[in-house]
Design a protein around this motif. Structure first.
Motif, short mmCIF file in Angstrom:
data_model
loop_
_atom_site.label_atom_id
_atom_site.label_comp_id
_atom_site.label_asym_id
_atom_site.label_seq_id
_atom_site.Cartn_x
_atom_site.Cartn_y
_atom_site.Cartn_z
N ARG A 93 0.84 -1.20 0.00
CA ARG A 93 0.00 0.00 0.00
C ARG A 93 0.88 1.26 0.00
O ARG A 93 0.62 2.20 -0.74
N ALA A 94 1.91 1.26 0.82
CA ALA A 94 2.78 2.43 0.92
C ALA A 94 3.46 2.72 -0.41
O ALA A 94 3.55 3.88 -0.84
N TYR A 95 3.91 1.67 -1.09
CA TYR A 95 4.58 1.87 -2.37
C TYR A 95 3.59 2.36 -3.43
O TYR A 95 3.91 3.27 -4.21
N SER A 96 2.40 1.79 -3.44
CA SER A 96 1.39 2.21 -4.41
C SER A 96 0.98 3.66 -4.18
O SER A 96 0.81 4.43 -5.14
N MET A 97 0.84 4.05 -2.92
CA MET A 97 0.51 5.43 -2.62
C MET A 97 1.66 6.35 -3.00
O MET A 97 1.45 7.48 -3.46
N ALA A 98 2.89 5.88 -2.82
CA ALA A 98 4.05 6.67 -3.23
C ALA A 98 4.06 6.89 -4.74
O ALA A 98 4.43 7.97 -5.21
N GLN A 99 3.63 5.88 -5.47
CA GLN A 99 3.53 6.03 -6.92
C GLN A 99 2.55 7.14 -7.28
O GLN A 99 2.80 7.95 -8.17
N PHE A 100 1.42 7.14 -6.59
CA PHE A 100 0.42 8.17 -6.86
C PHE A 100 0.95 9.56 -6.52
O PHE A 100 0.79 10.51 -7.29
N ASP A 101 1.60 9.68 -5.37
CA ASP A 101 2.20 10.97 -4.98
C ASP A 101 3.25 11.40 -6.00
O ASP A 101 3.39 12.59 -6.31
N HIS A 102 4.00 10.43 -6.49
CA HIS A 102 5.03 10.69 -7.49
C HIS A 102 4.44 11.39 -8.71
O HIS A 102 5.00 12.38 -9.20
N LEU A 134 2.24 5.83 -18.56
CA LEU A 134 0.96 6.12 -17.91
C LEU A 134 -0.21 5.25 -18.35
O LEU A 134 -1.21 5.18 -17.63
N ALA A 135 -0.11 4.59 -19.47
CA ALA A 135 -1.27 3.87 -19.99
C ALA A 135 -0.95 2.38 -20.18
O ALA A 135 -1.00 1.60 -19.25
N GLY A 136 -0.63 2.02 -21.42
CA GLY A 136 -0.42 0.61 -21.71
C GLY A 136 0.73 -0.02 -20.97
O GLY A 136 0.67 -1.20 -20.60
N GLY A 137 1.79 0.75 -20.73
CA GLY A 137 2.96 0.20 -20.04
C GLY A 137 2.63 -0.32 -18.66
O GLY A 137 2.87 -1.51 -18.36
N PRO A 138 2.07 0.51 -17.76
CA PRO A 138 1.68 0.01 -16.43
C PRO A 138 0.65 -1.11 -16.50
O PRO A 138 0.70 -2.06 -15.71
N LEU A 139 -0.29 -1.01 -17.45
CA LEU A 139 -1.31 -2.04 -17.58
C LEU A 139 -0.71 -3.38 -17.98
O LEU A 139 -1.02 -4.43 -17.40
N GLU A 140 0.17 -3.36 -18.96
CA GLU A 140 0.83 -4.59 -19.41
C GLU A 140 1.73 -5.17 -18.33
O GLU A 140 1.84 -6.40 -18.18
N TYR A 141 2.37 -4.30 -17.57
CA TYR A 141 3.22 -4.76 -16.47
C TYR A 141 2.41 -5.49 -15.42
O TYR A 141 2.77 -6.57 -14.95
N PRO A 166 -8.67 2.54 -11.84
CA PRO A 166 -9.00 3.61 -10.89
C PRO A 166 -7.81 4.52 -10.59
O PRO A 166 -7.99 5.73 -10.40
N MET A 167 -6.61 3.98 -10.55
CA MET A 167 -5.44 4.82 -10.29
C MET A 167 -5.26 5.84 -11.41
O MET A 167 -5.02 7.03 -11.16
N TYR A 168 -5.38 5.39 -12.64
CA TYR A 168 -5.23 6.28 -13.79
C TYR A 168 -6.30 7.36 -13.77
O TYR A 168 -6.03 8.55 -14.01
N LEU A 169 -7.54 6.97 -13.47
CA LEU A 169 -8.64 7.94 -13.40
C LEU A 169 -8.39 8.98 -12.31
O LEU A 169 -8.66 10.18 -12.50
N LEU A 170 -7.85 8.53 -11.18
CA LEU A 170 -7.67 9.44 -10.06
C LEU A 170 -6.58 10.50 -10.31
O LEU A 170 -6.56 11.52 -9.63
N TYR A 171 -5.71 10.27 -11.28
CA TYR A 171 -4.77 11.34 -11.64
C TYR A 171 -5.55 12.56 -12.12
O TYR A 171 -5.26 13.70 -11.72
N SER A 172 -6.53 12.35 -12.98
CA SER A 172 -7.33 13.46 -13.49
C SER A 172 -8.23 14.03 -12.40
O SER A 172 -8.44 15.25 -12.34
N VAL A 173 -8.78 13.15 -11.55
CA VAL A 173 -9.60 13.62 -10.44
C VAL A 173 -8.77 14.54 -9.55
O VAL A 173 -9.24 15.60 -9.13
#
Length: 209
Positions: A93-102, A134-141, A166-173
């Protein structure tokens, strides 16, 4: 001092790229924003493409350092799935949240994301960078990870979409939110529910073996 100047050029150029687009920003614009002459700017970078290349290199360096600092498993798909699920949930969770903050709070990365969002429909090379970062790369990974936990490629991709969508959507949110602090709890709740679901399914599959 030269290194500091080169970094300041990158940061300033990326701010302009995020506001006006990469294609809409000239070397003269960058020089003026910095208070340089064009000749002084060209002593550090010979072209706008060289500036962009160094920005991408810096993004890659930041990605590696962040993963290492959070002690995440090696990112090789063949061995990553089980290691990922055996990593304490708080670390995931901490790493995923760090990605979002990044991508939202860190100025350099946030401006990089905004630049790619602006230019993804106007320049093929920048469209590819948008795909990769931001799109296909993270999804394919993510799909590569989940292939170790599912029976088909289609099921793995569905899990990847469920996690990353949801992570991708929340960037715009986040970009449009008046109360930006309200966005992170939404992501945190999503990550917690998703990890709990995947862990439960993974354990059930292991019990049937």
């Amino acid at each position: 001092m030269a290194g500091d100047t080169k970094e300041r050029i990158l940061e300033t150029a990326l701010e302009l790229f995020a506001q006006n687009g990469y294609l809409g920003t000239s070397m003269n614009d960058i020089a003026q924003q910095l208070g340089f002459t064009k000749a002084a700017l060209y002593k550090h970078y010979t072209s706008k493409q060289e500036i962009l290349d160094r920005i991408v290199e810096h993004m890659n360096e930041m990605d590696y350092e962040r993963a290492e600092s959070y002690e995440m498993p090696e990112t090789e798909p063949d061995g990553f799935a089980e290691a990922y699920l055996n990593t304490p949930i708080q670390k995931i969770r901490a790493y995923s949240m760090a990605q979002f903050d990044h991508w939202t709070k860190e100025p350099f990365s946030s401006n990089f994301r905004k630049m790619l969002t602006l230019e993804q429909y106007r320049d093929p090379k920048l469209a590819q960078l948008h795909h990769d970062y931001l799109a296909g790369g993270p999804l394919e990974y993510m799909a590569a990870i989940f292939r170790k936990l599912t029976d088909t490629d289609e099921a793995a991709m569905q899990l990847a979409l469920e996690f990353y969508g949801p992570m991708y959507l929340l960037y715009s949110v986040y970009d449009g939110a008046q109360d930006k602090d309200s966005v992170a709890p939404l992501l945190d709740a999503h990550i917690e529910r998703f990890i709990a679901k995947v862990e439960s399914c993974y354990r059930k599959d292991r019990e049937t073996i």
